[in-house]
Design a protein around this motif. Sequence first.
Motif, short mmCIF file in Angstrom:
data_model
loop_
_atom_site.label_atom_id
_atom_site.label_comp_id
_atom_site.label_asym_id
_atom_site.label_seq_id
_atom_site.Cartn_x
_atom_site.Cartn_y
_atom_site.Cartn_z
N ILE A 491 -4.37 7.26 -21.82
CA ILE A 491 -5.59 7.79 -21.21
C ILE A 491 -5.85 9.20 -21.73
N GLU A 492 -7.11 9.49 -22.05
CA GLU A 492 -7.49 10.84 -22.44
C GLU A 492 -8.09 11.57 -21.24
N VAL A 493 -7.56 12.74 -20.93
CA VAL A 493 -8.09 13.57 -19.84
C VAL A 493 -8.90 14.71 -20.44
N ARG A 494 -10.15 14.83 -20.00
CA ARG A 494 -11.05 15.87 -20.49
C ARG A 494 -11.29 16.90 -19.39
N VAL A 495 -11.40 18.16 -19.79
CA VAL A 495 -11.44 19.25 -18.82
C VAL A 495 -12.68 20.14 -19.05
N PRO A 496 -13.81 19.80 -18.43
CA PRO A 496 -15.06 20.55 -18.66
C PRO A 496 -14.98 22.03 -18.32
N PHE A 497 -14.14 22.41 -17.34
CA PHE A 497 -14.03 23.83 -16.99
C PHE A 497 -13.47 24.66 -18.14
N LEU A 498 -12.84 24.01 -19.13
CA LEU A 498 -12.26 24.71 -20.27
C LEU A 498 -13.13 24.56 -21.52
N ASP A 499 -14.35 24.09 -21.35
CA ASP A 499 -15.30 24.06 -22.44
C ASP A 499 -15.48 25.47 -23.01
N GLN A 500 -15.44 25.62 -24.34
CA GLN A 500 -15.47 26.97 -24.93
C GLN A 500 -16.74 27.73 -24.59
N ASN A 501 -17.89 27.05 -24.61
CA ASN A 501 -19.14 27.74 -24.26
C ASN A 501 -19.12 28.22 -22.81
N PHE A 502 -18.55 27.40 -21.95
CA PHE A 502 -18.45 27.77 -20.53
C PHE A 502 -17.51 28.96 -20.36
N LEU A 503 -16.38 28.93 -21.08
CA LEU A 503 -15.43 30.04 -20.99
C LEU A 503 -16.03 31.35 -21.49
N GLU A 504 -16.81 31.28 -22.55
CA GLU A 504 -17.47 32.49 -23.05
C GLU A 504 -18.43 33.05 -22.00
N THR A 505 -19.11 32.16 -21.28
CA THR A 505 -20.00 32.60 -20.20
C THR A 505 -19.21 33.29 -19.09
N ILE A 506 -18.09 32.69 -18.70
CA ILE A 506 -17.26 33.25 -17.64
C ILE A 506 -16.72 34.62 -18.05
N ASP A 507 -16.31 34.74 -19.32
CA ASP A 507 -15.78 36.02 -19.81
C ASP A 507 -16.83 37.12 -19.78
N GLY A 508 -18.10 36.75 -19.77
CA GLY A 508 -19.17 37.74 -19.76
C GLY A 508 -19.62 38.16 -18.38
N ILE A 509 -18.97 37.64 -17.34
CA ILE A 509 -19.33 37.98 -15.96
C ILE A 509 -18.42 39.10 -15.45
N ALA A 510 -19.00 40.13 -14.89
CA ALA A 510 -18.24 41.25 -14.36
C ALA A 510 -17.30 40.79 -13.25
N PRO A 511 -16.10 41.39 -13.13
CA PRO A 511 -15.11 40.96 -12.14
C PRO A 511 -15.64 40.93 -10.70
N GLN A 512 -16.48 41.89 -10.35
CA GLN A 512 -17.00 41.94 -8.97
C GLN A 512 -17.80 40.69 -8.63
N GLN A 513 -18.51 40.14 -9.60
CA GLN A 513 -19.29 38.92 -9.37
C GLN A 513 -18.43 37.67 -9.54
N ARG A 514 -17.51 37.72 -10.47
CA ARG A 514 -16.67 36.55 -10.74
C ARG A 514 -15.66 36.29 -9.63
N PHE A 515 -15.15 37.37 -9.04
CA PHE A 515 -14.13 37.23 -7.99
C PHE A 515 -14.60 37.92 -6.71
N PRO A 516 -15.58 37.36 -6.01
CA PRO A 516 -16.03 37.97 -4.74
C PRO A 516 -14.96 37.79 -3.67
N ALA A 517 -15.20 38.36 -2.49
CA ALA A 517 -14.22 38.31 -1.40
C ALA A 517 -13.91 36.87 -1.01
N GLU A 518 -14.91 36.01 -0.98
CA GLU A 518 -14.70 34.60 -0.64
C GLU A 518 -14.00 33.90 -1.80
N LYS A 519 -12.92 33.20 -1.51
CA LYS A 519 -12.16 32.52 -2.54
C LYS A 519 -13.05 31.52 -3.27
N LYS A 520 -13.09 31.61 -4.59
CA LYS A 520 -13.93 30.77 -5.45
C LYS A 520 -15.40 30.84 -5.03
#
Length: 596
Positions: A491-520
């Motif tokens: 079986i092949e397992v695919r992981v969309p959260f690790l898509d490179q374009n998505f990761l580049e987007t996440i890396d461009g978000i400031a920590p205050q917005q990416r990690f708010p007080a509410e978990k996730k």
Amino acid sequence: MCRIAGIIDKNAHPTQLEKDVKLMCDSMQHGGPDDEGFYADDSIGLSFGHRRLALIDLSSRGHQPMQAQEEKLVITFNGEIYNFLELKAELSALGYPFQTESDTEVILAAYQIWGTKSFRKFKGMFAFALHDQPKKLTYLVRDPSGIKPLYYSTQQNRLVFSSEVKAFKKTSYQFPEEKKWKTYFLAFGHIPQPFTTLQEVFSLKPGNFLTWNHEQQTNQITSFEQISPSKIVTTALQAADQVRTKLEDAVNCHLIADAPIGVFLSGGIDSSIITLLADKKTGQNLKSLSINFGEKAFSEENYQQLITAKTSGIHQTYLVEEQDLKANFETIVNAMDQPTNDGINSWFVNKYAKENGLKAVLSGIGADELFGGYPSFNRMGIIRVLKKLPAFILRYCGKLPSEKLKRIYYLSYQNPIGEYLFLRGFYIPEAIAKILNISKKEIDQLFETFPLDEKVNQLSGTERASWFETHIFMQNQLLKDTDFMSMSHGIEVRVPFLDQNFLETIDGIAPQQRFPAEKKGLLIQAFKNILPEAVWNRPKMGFSFPLQQWFIKGGQISDEHIYVDNEFARRQIKKFKAGKMHWSKAFALYQVFRKN
């Protein structure tokens, strides 16, 4: 997804090379049940092997190893290139004459046009070996997230590589056991890269390629990772919009296949989002599957039903009971390419995916690491305070009665790996020394000199926690376990959260917005419009089995005869049987002491 292997050895007889690579591939047939192929160039002592799990271009034209440029380039490839259609269009416009519909040929074409610069153009999960005959070079290349494994050994003027560590033992070469693996395993709960259970066999670092020079018989490792973007997203609304758009794009890309594909649905936030987005794309064609237990405290069936009520595909749920673990335990352990304190859950869910007629499934792996879903994100402040204490006080904490507080000892290290081991470590050095009958000083020196990417020293707070969880826990535990457990069922397992374009987007978000007080909180905010509140507004459960009671009752890992030669280990097992130690620590001891 497939399995690959190969050897480059000018001093070996071609017949022996062919035999060795064939044996390596045969040992990994489970991961490539659809086809096998081999390529050899006796003039340079090169032999490539491939086991195929066909998902794109199911015809014989997708056979590997694949050749191009009048047979001057050859590749053996494991993985998927999700942007291969876009690259194919670009390369076709440049005049490349494609012969197949496969993403493998796109890699060859891209390399022919752009050389090693092509490696950073690939968006997907991949590990491949590519031989360039005119340049007399061979490359080993691994994707930036380390989703697909690639192990190698460069000794005595030869290169040996494989998708699995166990395959190295099938060759005629000698690969002695790496004695330090047990120390790493008892501390981490896995064997951290680049190390393995074998001496001089290493995991290629994600986002890197190894170049083998055939004339000089030397190698060099080079990074092709992109430079992290600046933090350009600084508002919560913009961040949520970017996450929503890019994750939907990622899921759509990960659904590309010419074979049946489905999704794992645990009932948590991450898999629920992936399921809903996949359903939006595929509708009635989507197959989803879940695992549940008679032990209601571990079952998330109610939350799974909230999601499947919103989808139009076919959902299957499977009940796993203690007797299933008992019947399959030895098979599960033997499926592990490397020791791990986890992976049992992954083995079962992939077993049922296979029975459900699937060849590929989507998984929610990566979201916790990217969006702050673990307790570690709230503990970085504690680390900062504790590390201000004198080292002798931190070392003294190893003698405290609490198992969790004992881990403060690790913060006495100057190496940042001590922070990770404080957050997620298993046994502390004093206990490891007693288990393995080695000196504590030897263990301390091993971890103080542990090789760690310098990038971690540039990070702090939640970003530092995310780096630890992504580059150590996820890459060495979750992705590794998922790969060999899924491949054991083909079986092949695919992981969309690790898509490179998505990761580049996440890396461009400031920590205050990416990690708010509410978990996730950012992920929840991005998908509140489709996620039922009952799914996101509840305590995190995690995809776990009732293994504590199953192992205590079943006795698979608690037979004291296994530990007869080590009194300390036997006492630990007695604690486990009395319900005073977590099953995963006992399972780690079992793997260290069991006779293979």
